[in-house]
Every structure is written in structure tokens, then in C-alpha cells.
Motif scaffolding. Structure first.
Motif, mmCIF file in Angstrom:
data_model
loop_
_atom_site.group_PDB
_atom_site.id
_atom_site.type_symbol
_atom_site.label_atom_id
_atom_site.label_comp_id
_atom_site.label_asym_id
_atom_site.label_seq_id
_atom_site.Cartn_x
_atom_site.Cartn_y
_atom_site.Cartn_z
ATOM 1 N N LEU A 72 7.953 12.485 16.874
ATOM 2 C CA LEU A 72 6.724 12.572 16.081
ATOM 3 C C LEU A 72 6.006 11.228 15.950
ATOM 4 C CD1 LEU A 72 7.807 14.986 13.217
ATOM 5 C CD2 LEU A 72 6.284 15.478 15.137
ATOM 6 N N GLY A 73 6.752 10.176 15.662
ATOM 7 C CA GLY A 73 6.117 8.901 15.399
ATOM 8 C C GLY A 73 5.579 8.829 13.977
ATOM 9 N N THR A 74 4.886 7.745 13.679
ATOM 10 C CA THR A 74 4.353 7.476 12.347
ATOM 11 C C THR A 74 2.893 7.886 12.264
ATOM 12 O OG1 THR A 74 5.860 5.625 11.940
ATOM 13 C CG2 THR A 74 3.775 5.597 10.734
ATOM 14 N N VAL A 75 2.494 8.433 11.115
ATOM 15 C CA VAL A 75 1.083 8.671 10.847
ATOM 16 C C VAL A 75 0.635 7.681 9.766
ATOM 17 C CG1 VAL A 75 1.491 10.481 9.095
ATOM 18 C CG2 VAL A 75 -0.685 10.392 10.331
ATOM 19 N N VAL A 76 -0.526 7.097 9.968
ATOM 20 C CA VAL A 76 -1.128 6.156 9.024
ATOM 21 C C VAL A 76 -2.373 6.814 8.439
ATOM 22 C CG1 VAL A 76 -2.160 3.876 8.695
ATOM 23 C CG2 VAL A 76 -0.306 4.182 10.363
ATOM 24 N N VAL A 77 -2.406 6.952 7.126
ATOM 25 C CA VAL A 77 -3.552 7.546 6.447
ATOM 26 C C VAL A 77 -4.353 6.436 5.786
ATOM 27 C CG1 VAL A 77 -4.329 9.262 4.772
ATOM 28 C CG2 VAL A 77 -2.144 9.585 5.965
ATOM 29 N N GLU A 78 -5.628 6.344 6.116
ATOM 30 C CA GLU A 78 -6.517 5.346 5.531
ATOM 31 C C GLU A 78 -7.657 6.048 4.801
ATOM 32 O OE1 GLU A 78 -6.838 1.650 8.360
ATOM 33 O OE2 GLU A 78 -6.923 3.476 9.583
ATOM 34 N N ILE A 79 -7.966 5.577 3.596
ATOM 35 C CA ILE A 79 -9.015 6.183 2.779
ATOM 36 C C ILE A 79 -9.924 5.078 2.257
ATOM 37 C CG2 ILE A 79 -9.533 7.688 0.828
ATOM 38 C CD1 ILE A 79 -6.713 8.788 0.987
ATOM 39 N N GLU A 80 -11.238 5.266 2.414
ATOM 40 C CA GLU A 80 -12.224 4.281 1.947
ATOM 41 C C GLU A 80 -13.196 4.938 0.981
ATOM 42 O OE1 GLU A 80 -14.211 2.182 5.041
ATOM 43 O OE2 GLU A 80 -12.356 1.586 6.048
ATOM 44 N N THR A 81 -13.690 4.151 0.039
ATOM 45 C CA THR A 81 -14.698 4.630 -0.901
ATOM 46 C C THR A 81 -16.083 4.151 -0.481
ATOM 47 O OG1 THR A 81 -14.686 2.702 -2.373
ATOM 48 C CG2 THR A 81 -12.998 4.399 -2.744
ATOM 49 N N ASP A 82 -17.083 4.710 -1.126
ATOM 50 C CA ASP A 82 -18.457 4.291 -0.834
ATOM 51 C C ASP A 82 -18.733 2.877 -1.311
ATOM 52 O OD1 ASP A 82 -18.316 4.845 -3.520
ATOM 53 O OD2 ASP A 82 -20.003 6.267 -3.548
ATOM 54 N N GLY A 83 -17.859 2.359 -2.177
ATOM 55 C CA GLY A 83 -18.035 0.993 -2.665
ATOM 56 C C GLY A 83 -17.212 -0.039 -1.927
ATOM 57 N N GLY A 84 -16.511 0.379 -0.860
ATOM 58 C CA GLY A 84 -15.767 -0.569 -0.047
ATOM 59 C C GLY A 84 -14.304 -0.734 -0.397
ATOM 60 N N HIS A 85 -13.805 0.005 -1.366
ATOM 61 C CA HIS A 85 -12.374 -0.050 -1.653
ATOM 62 C C HIS A 85 -11.600 0.701 -0.567
ATOM 63 C CE1 HIS A 85 -13.933 -0.872 -5.780
ATOM 64 N NE2 HIS A 85 -12.921 -1.723 -5.763
ATOM 65 N N TYR A 86 -10.356 0.256 -0.355
ATOM 66 C CA TYR A 86 -9.561 0.772 0.763
ATOM 67 C C TYR A 86 -8.121 0.971 0.313
ATOM 68 C CZ TYR A 86 -6.782 0.389 5.110
ATOM 69 O OH TYR A 86 -5.877 0.581 6.128
ATOM 70 N N GLY A 87 -7.552 2.127 0.647
ATOM 71 C CA GLY A 87 -6.143 2.385 0.414
ATOM 72 C C GLY A 87 -5.526 3.029 1.639
ATOM 73 N N PHE A 88 -4.216 2.897 1.789
ATOM 74 C CA PHE A 88 -3.552 3.492 2.952
ATOM 75 C C PHE A 88 -2.101 3.803 2.599
ATOM 76 C CE2 PHE A 88 -1.606 -0.585 3.383
ATOM 77 C CZ PHE A 88 -0.474 -0.394 4.170
ATOM 78 N N ALA A 89 -1.478 4.588 3.462
ATOM 79 C CA ALA A 89 -0.043 4.868 3.363
ATOM 80 C C ALA A 89 0.458 5.291 4.731
ATOM 81 C CB ALA A 89 0.249 5.945 2.325
ATOM 82 N N VAL A 90 1.771 5.235 4.903
ATOM 83 C CA VAL A 90 2.391 5.639 6.164
ATOM 84 C C VAL A 90 3.511 6.624 5.870
ATOM 85 C CG1 VAL A 90 1.836 3.425 7.224
ATOM 86 C CG2 VAL A 90 4.082 3.742 6.170
#
Length: 394
Positions: free
Chosen positions: A56-74
Motif C-alpha cells: 500500500l505505501g503511505t498516504v499523506v493528507v494535506e489541508i489548506e485554508t483560505d487564509g493560508g494555514h496548513y495542516g497534514f498527517a500521514v
């Protein structure tokens, strides 16, 4: 923060270590003669990769807001999880406030019920949920542990999972968990071989150091009961995930029949509060081990933990590095944590998600100060050295 709205969700795939910690090169202890449900077939007995544990490997989830904030997880899930996130789950996030985590979880789960409920769909939901918590931490400039109640202790103690509990003791860990190498197909000879190895390790670490067996779903009730009872003289602390995850009846029988004082543990491959409710109401185990990257994410783990607390069960999450550390330090019924020894020979402490994360804390002398978790969100960044492949878009 009231105007922080999610603008975009992305899911990418990475190969070679990371959240899919089984995706290792040849010679790693994690792929060396470990008993599995496939061990009844000699062709797949020597290596877990031989039957595809690392496909399967790793999946990286990235989420951005309209104000430029950024979060992620694996998490684990690779390309199939990336497809689910991009083509199905993203619609429940984009345009939402970053604080709508409970609503987003409920919609993702209910929208996938007809083909999900656990497995790779819950991996995908878990990855998204963890990224949402990381994002909220970036917006609030708070660590995740502060947002879920705050730490109840100053440090976390760890046991080590790996091939060398004797070395783990020297590194300051409170215990060592070894993978069982033999299963029912090896019969009495397999039990004898496991006892010999356990006895040698007990002689090496002394009487007070915890020793545990990780069976990775590979035994049956009869074999597991024989192994547990025979191992009692060597002070085995617990026998872990001895049976297939869905055999709740078998776990209940095993728990009744192991020696008094030995724990039965499981839950690594269980998901959602409903799955864990069965484990607890049927009295299948003493300690549950949900993986926060697989069970439904932090949002669901908090509910699972409350359920466990009401049933008098301990919660010690399976691996998952910072994603479980922030949880463990806030729960009274999570008195210690697991650390997976990802060095190929289990002879040194390296970050679990090597080489994927920057700033990933590791235990020092078997302990981790909570102050090491005081950065916003989960406190880690994606390494600049990894290659992200986004196989799907929406």
C-alpha cells in the motif's frame, strides 16, 4: 479563527518507510521470520513482504485554508486511500470551518458506510481527521494535547517493540515486545522454540523488565492458550493480538484461560467505537491497542478511550508516533506508550516515521518529556527530502 475555512484537500503517496513502516529494505527485523496469518503456507513464512504486507505505501493528507494555514498527517493506505480522499471525502471538508471536526467525521463515516466501516476506508478517514487536528492546532497555535484536555503527566514512559528486548532495557525502556516466529503450523516444536527464546531473553533482562509476545493475528485459541500458559514461568506480561480481529469469541475464551496476572491485549486492527464496544462488552481483553491512524483518527480514539475507561480497560495505542503521544499524555487510562524500534537491527532509537517527518520526537532513556510536544498541531513537518506523488485530483 472564526473565518478559517478549508480551501483544498490533497492526498499524495510516498514509498519506502514512513507511516507504512513495513515498507523497508531487505534485512530489517520487521520482515524477518515473523508469524502471520499466511504462515500456514510455507512459501509466505519467511518474509511478510512475500505476501504483500508493504504494497500500500503511505498516504499523506494535506489541508489548506483560505487564509493560508496548513495542516497534514500521514497514515497507511497509499493510492487506494488517496483515491477515497480525493474523490469522495474531500467534498465534506472543502468550504467547512476548521472547527467543524465532529461534523466532518460524521459525514465521512456515514457517507462511506456502504463500502467502508473499517480497513482502508477508515485509514483514509483517520488520515483526514489527524490532518484536521493538525490544521486546527496551526490556526490556534496550540499543540493537539492542549486542545483535547491537556497533559495529565510530565512525561511519557515507553516500552519497545523490536527484535532485541535486551538492548531495549539498556536504552531505558520499561519493557520489550517480541514478534512470535512460530504458529500452529509448527505445532509443539513452535511452542518450544518460542519458550526457548523467551527464556534466553528473560535471563538477559532480569525479572523486573516486562516481556511481551506480539502474535499479529496468527494463532488459534488452542495454540495461543498453550503458549500463554507455558510462558507464564518466564513472567510474560501479555500476549498480544493472538487471534484474527473478528474472533471476539476466541478472545473471550483466551482471556478466561490464560494464567492469572497475564494480560490479553488486542485492537491494533480494530476500528471505531462499535468494534471496540464488542471487545469490551464480551470481555475479550485487558488492554486495547487502537492505532490512531487506522481506527478512525483522534476524534474516534477519544470516544473509544472513554468507552474503555468506563469498562476499566487500559488504552495503549499501537505505534503511530506523535499522533498517539498527544493522546496518551492526556489520558489517565493510558499510563505508558509503545515505541516501534525502526532501526533495522533494533539496536538504536530512530524516529518511527523515518525518513518522512522533520522534528519527530523520540524517547530519551525510554521517556519523552511533554514539553517536547508543545509545538502547534502535532509539532512535525514533512521532510523536504521525500517525493510526493498525487495520483488523483478533484
Amino acid at each position: 479563527m472564526g473565518t478559517a475555512v478549508i480551501r483544498q484537500v490533497r492526498a499524495s503517496v510516498v514509498r519506502g518507510g514512513g507511516a507504512d513502516y513495513h515498507d523497508q529494505s531487505e534485512g530489517h527485523w520487521i520482515d524477518d521470520n515473523i508469524s502471520t496469518p499466511m504462515s500456514k503456507y510455507p512459501a509466505y513464512r519467511k518474509s511478510r513482504q512475500s505476501f504483500g504486507i508493504n504494497v500500500l505505501g503511505t498516504v499523506v493528507v494535506e489541508i489548506e485554508t483560505d487564509g493560508g494555514h496548513y495542516g497534514f498527517a500521514v497514515t497507511t493506505g497509499g493510492e487506494p486511500a488517496a483515491f477515497i480522499i480525493e474523490r469522495h471525502l474531500a467534498r465534506f471538508l472543502e468550504g467547512r470551518k476548521v472547527t467543524d471536526i465532529e461534523l466532518m467525521w460524521d459525514q465521512m463515516y456515514n457517507a462511506t458506510l456502504y463500502y467502508g466501516r473499517r480497513g482502508i476506508v477508515l485509514n483514509a478517514i483517520s488520515g483526514v481527521d489527524l490532518a484536521l487536528w493538525d490544521l486546527l492546532g496551526q490556526v490556534r497555535q496550540e499543540p493537539v494535547h492542549a486542545m483535547i484536555g491537556g497533559a495529565v503527566r510530565d512525561e511519557i514512559r515507553f516500552y519497545a517493540t523490536g527484535a532485541r528486548p535486551d538492548l531495549a532495557k539498556q536504552m531505558g525502556f520499561i519493557g520489550g515486545k517480541m514478534a512470535v516466529r512460530h504458529g500452529p503450523a509448527q505445532g509443539a516444536e513452535g511452542v518450544h522454540a518460542e519458550l526457548q527464546r523467551l527464556g534466553e531473553m528473560r535471563n538477559a533482562v532480569g525479572d523486573d523488565f516486562w516481556l511481551m509476545f506480539d502474535c499479529w493475528m496468527s494463532l488459534d485459541v488452542n495454540y495461543a492458550t498453550k503458549l500463554a500458559n507455558a510462558a507464564h514461568e518466564f513472567g510474560l506480561k501479555w500476549i498480544e493480538e493472538a487471534l484474527p480481529p473478528d474472533d471476539y469469541w476466541g478472545y473471550a475464551e483466551l482471556k478466561r484461560d490464560v494464567p492469572r496476572g497475564m494480560m490479553v491485549t488486542t485492537g491494533e486492527h480494530e476500528a471505531t467505537r462499535w468494534g471496540f464496544r464488542l471487545l469490551m462488552e464480551m470481555d475479550c481483553c485487558d488492554l486495547i491497542q487502537p492505532d490512531v491512524g487506522w481506527c478512525g483518527g483522534l476524534t474516534e480514539l477519544l470516544k473509544i478511550s472513554s468507552l474503555a475507561d468506563a469498562h476499566g480497560k487500559l488504552v495503549v495505542p499501537h505505534g503511530s508516533s506523535v499522533y498517539s503521544y498527544h493522546f496518551v499524555c492526556t489520558r489517565q487510562n493510558s499510563p505508558f506508550a509503545e515505541f516501534l524500534m525502526m532501526a533495522p537491527a533494533a539496536d538504536k532509537v530512530v524516529p518511527m516515521f523515518t525518513p518522512m517527518l522533520e522534528g519527530e520526537p523520540v524517547p530519551v532513556d525510554g521517556r519523552l518529556k511533554i514539553s517536547a510536544l508543545d509545538k502547534p498541531g502535532f509539532g512535525v513537518k514533512l521532510s523536504q527530502d521525500i517525493t510526493l506523488e498525487r495520483p488523483y485530483t478533484h
